[in-house]
Motif scaffolding. Sequence first.
Motif, PDB file in Angstrom:
ATOM      1  N   GLU A   1      -8.041  17.648 -16.931  1.00  0.00           N
ATOM      2  CA  GLU A   1      -8.886  16.781 -17.534  1.00  0.00           C
ATOM      3  C   GLU A   1      -9.316  17.493 -18.821  1.00  0.00           C
ATOM      4  OE1 GLU A   1     -11.472  15.600 -13.697  1.00  0.00           O
ATOM      5  OE2 GLU A   1     -10.591  17.261 -13.540  1.00  0.00           O
ATOM      6  N   LEU A   2      -8.765  16.912 -20.009  1.00  0.00           N
ATOM      7  CA  LEU A   2      -9.051  17.593 -21.111  1.00  0.00           C
ATOM      8  C   LEU A   2      -9.527  16.807 -22.384  1.00  0.00           C
ATOM      9  CD1 LEU A   2      -5.350  19.572 -21.102  1.00  0.00           C
ATOM     10  CD2 LEU A   2      -7.880  20.556 -20.686  1.00  0.00           C
ATOM     11  N   PRO A   3     -10.103  17.451 -23.321  1.00  0.00           N
ATOM     12  CA  PRO A   3     -10.272  16.651 -24.460  1.00  0.00           C
ATOM     13  C   PRO A   3      -9.222  15.863 -25.033  1.00  0.00           C
ATOM     14  CG  PRO A   3     -11.390  18.921 -24.575  1.00  0.00           C
ATOM     15  CD  PRO A   3     -10.317  18.760 -23.485  1.00  0.00           C
ATOM     16  N   HIS A   4      -9.519  14.760 -25.413  1.00  0.00           N
ATOM     17  CA  HIS A   4      -8.337  14.056 -26.238  1.00  0.00           C
ATOM     18  C   HIS A   4      -8.234  14.611 -27.466  1.00  0.00           C
ATOM     19  CE1 HIS A   4      -6.048  10.814 -28.566  1.00  0.00           C
ATOM     20  NE2 HIS A   4      -5.914  10.313 -27.507  1.00  0.00           N
ATOM     21  N   PRO A   5      -6.435  14.858 -27.520  1.00  0.00           N
ATOM     22  CA  PRO A   5      -6.187  15.671 -28.715  1.00  0.00           C
ATOM     23  C   PRO A   5      -6.968  15.427 -30.154  1.00  0.00           C
ATOM     24  CG  PRO A   5      -4.224  15.173 -27.478  1.00  0.00           C
ATOM     25  CD  PRO A   5      -5.512  14.523 -26.950  1.00  0.00           C
ATOM     26  N   GLU A   6      -7.301  14.278 -30.378  1.00  0.00           N
ATOM     27  CA  GLU A   6      -7.722  13.842 -31.507  1.00  0.00           C
ATOM     28  C   GLU A   6      -9.205  14.377 -31.498  1.00  0.00           C
ATOM     29  OE1 GLU A   6      -7.306   9.751 -32.284  1.00  0.00           O
ATOM     30  OE2 GLU A   6      -5.017   9.690 -32.249  1.00  0.00           O
ATOM     31  N   PHE A   7      -9.843  14.066 -30.297  1.00  0.00           N
ATOM     32  CA  PHE A   7     -11.264  14.473 -30.425  1.00  0.00           C
ATOM     33  C   PHE A   7     -11.422  15.949 -30.362  1.00  0.00           C
ATOM     34  CE2 PHE A   7     -14.971  16.181 -27.757  1.00  0.00           C
ATOM     35  CZ  PHE A   7     -15.962  15.453 -28.275  1.00  0.00           C
TER      36      PHE A   7
END
Length: 297
Positions: free
Chosen positions: A116-122
């Motif tokens: 569960e990770l931050p979206h790459p763009e975020f």
Amino acid sequence: MSETKVNERLSALRSVSQVVTAQSLLEGGGFPVRRPFPTASLSLIDPFLLLDHLGPVDWARGEAIGAPDHPHRGFETVTYLLAGRMQHRDSAGNQGNLEPGDVQWMTAGSGVVHSELPHPEFLASGGVLHGFQIWVNLPAEKKMMTPRYQDIPSARIPTSRSANDKVQVKVIAGEALGSKAVIDTVVPITYLHFTIQPGGRHVQELHDDQNAFIYVFGGELLAGAEETIVVEGQAALFGSGSGVPLAVHGDAEGPVEVLLLAGSPLNEPVARRGPFVMNSEEEIDQAFTDYRHGLLG
Ligand code: FE2
């Protein structure tokens, strides 16, 4: 309504039995959460095992942190995002994005390994991340069910308003103000997000047998039959009864944000260690063995 009926109804209103202030800690790869339970003094609110209030945290560019690969077995994780973007992936190849207002109801059942990770763009842009994760226990006969995902975008989550417009609710699970959730739960669960304006009040009807609690994350709420004050970062548990009264003082400076959760207690033994929640220590040991042998996905 006769006077007797009015009295019966009033006697069914629930009172606050306990107010708990969330503890602050770092979870996953090191992101800040506030956690009213589990703590040393409150291990669960059967069937709920955990409530984590994620942030809000304003990440600088490239610095947002999530939870890298980890397993779960025997319960459900429910993520409700208010701000930011998250990305979920599991070892079976499932992938999904969470945008503000979206809910992921994941039934881990027999086992998943996920991140569960931050979206790459975020991650690249930085910004405010804010949300919740709750853990819902599964009854013994469902603990080893096939894993199931319900990814519900914000637009599909029913929203209702009171006639005077002072109470708004997002119905994630259960029913409120005439709206019924689209999410299917294994055991009956109510999960509601209320926004209540100054002077607003609402009585949420619940089944008598259900455990119920609220978590306030903005403003000051008057909760239960005695209008107990519950402030941001506090959870309140309710005693027996049916209806849960929620109100905001007419002089309040702004709206109050509150989650209300309720569910029928499983009343089963709970064995929990790390990411596994089963009924016995032997089943927990088996989960670790299965994970080491790559059987969780
Ligand atoms: Fe997880």
